[in-house]
Design an enzyme around this catalytic site. Sequence first.
Site, short mmCIF file in Angstrom:
data_model
loop_
_atom_site.label_atom_id
_atom_site.label_comp_id
_atom_site.label_asym_id
_atom_site.label_seq_id
_atom_site.Cartn_x
_atom_site.Cartn_y
_atom_site.Cartn_z
N TYR A 111 0.78 -1.27 0.01
CA TYR A 111 0.04 0.12 0.11
C TYR A 111 0.87 1.26 -0.02
CZ TYR A 111 -3.50 3.43 2.05
OH TYR A 111 -3.93 4.55 2.17
N ASP A 113 9.28 2.97 -1.09
CA ASP A 113 8.39 3.40 -0.29
C ASP A 113 8.69 2.97 1.20
OD1 ASP A 113 6.26 4.29 1.40
OD2 ASP A 113 4.58 3.53 0.24
N LYS A 127 5.67 9.27 8.35
CA LYS A 127 5.49 8.78 9.85
C LYS A 127 6.76 9.15 10.66
CE LYS A 127 2.77 4.84 8.29
NZ LYS A 127 1.59 5.21 8.58
N1 HOZ Z 1 -2.46 3.50 6.74
C1 HOZ Z 1 -2.61 3.06 8.08
C2 HOZ Z 1 -2.73 1.52 7.80
N2 HOZ Z 1 -1.55 0.84 7.29
C3 HOZ Z 1 -3.94 3.45 8.66
C4 HOZ Z 1 -3.69 4.90 9.18
C5 HOZ Z 1 -4.87 5.14 10.39
O1 HOZ Z 1 -5.98 4.67 10.14
O2 HOZ Z 1 -4.57 5.89 11.06
#
Ligand code: HOZ
Length: 425
Positions: free
Chosen positions: A142, A237, A265
Amino acid sequence: MSHNAELFERAQRVIPGGVNSPVRAFRSVGGTPRFITRAAGAHVWDADGRRYTDYVGSWGPAILGHADAEVVEAVQRAAADGLSFGAPTEREIEMAELLVDMLPSLEMVRLVSSGTEATMSAIRLARGFTGRDAIVKFEGCYHGHADSLLVKAGSGLLTFGNPSSGGVPADFARHTLVLDFNNLAALEECFATRGDTLACVIIEPVAGNMNLVRPAQAYMERLRALCTEHGVVLIFDEVMTGFRVGPTGAQGLYGITPDLTTLGKIIGGGMPVGAFGGRRDIMRQVAPLGTVYQAGTLSGSPVAVAAGLTTLRRLRAPGFYASLAARTTALTEGLAAAAARRGVAFSAQAVGAMFGLYFSATPPQGFAEVMGADRERFNRFFHLMLEAGHYFAPSAFEAGFVSAAHTEADITATIAAAEAAFAQL
Ligand code: HOZ
């Protein structure tokens, strides 16, 4: 009715699904999401006043633990001087210099506000640089929610993908080829037939959005070689793995130099920041130097950058990663041993301070194996652990995170609770 349930009901009246990001809605595991009221160190508290040992860590950023005093102070000091200017600041240069210093593959870097922006921009840049449209991604990886990345595999190995979300035109998905992670034969075939038409390959070098899947070393080396041979931009990524699996991310761990890297992050220390960077000749195509447009009012936000800088500097303390990795391994080994004592088919593994838990006898090598694990068992385990005060990601397809604030006592307590949970599965 619990406060969490009341808040969830109220939220659903005005927010789609009651949440601002789908996985938070607990759809995968069922039940009521916990509405977090505060967090400190390795713990979060919910609206009912219950405390949990947290293994989500804001999905990665909280590497120092929540509300770290030095990071909070840096944010407060920066905020007092103004929240956003839409003009350059010296702190952005410090941040770029630090990133370039910490990650050898970065020669230049551009700050954005999220991981999605970083990957979307890196792909546009790769297309602008190569003059090619087609891109490759991997099933189960993802990279945020840009149109060309919300694509799943087409009907055949080398057919272009289909949208995996409503609202993504089939015409966009047409430019994205989706391969099987860790499948060398598919990679070879793809490059043999289409290598010279590809703008880029984007990959999570340690997949963290289909649970956690490690890459095979030989696979990554071949990927690097094929991209070089065919003039294809290799994008790592590292939004999740950057400064998480080790001081130089997955690229350092596997000894592979990507052409571009996306970050997020941890580099925001809990505030919204992303970045993309890499080879100077490619980065020089970004506007205003080059023709590839990318911009953002809040890019390089002085407050977010203050949080990120303070966090990144702390990661350079001697022994930081060794001790974090040791704690994460203690967790995964302890959980696996507890499951074995209870006769549950379960495995777990850590890569630096990131981990995967699997209700299967061995860790998966790719998407199909991830899908083959016992999801129902994971869901029961998740709820038993939640009840016992241990907060894991509310989905069998997410990785977990340990912070420097997790103590040996936290880990031991989690393993003990897990053993009791395994006994009830
Ligand atoms: N992108 C996150 C999952 N891999 C979720 C981020 C969120 O819900 O804060």
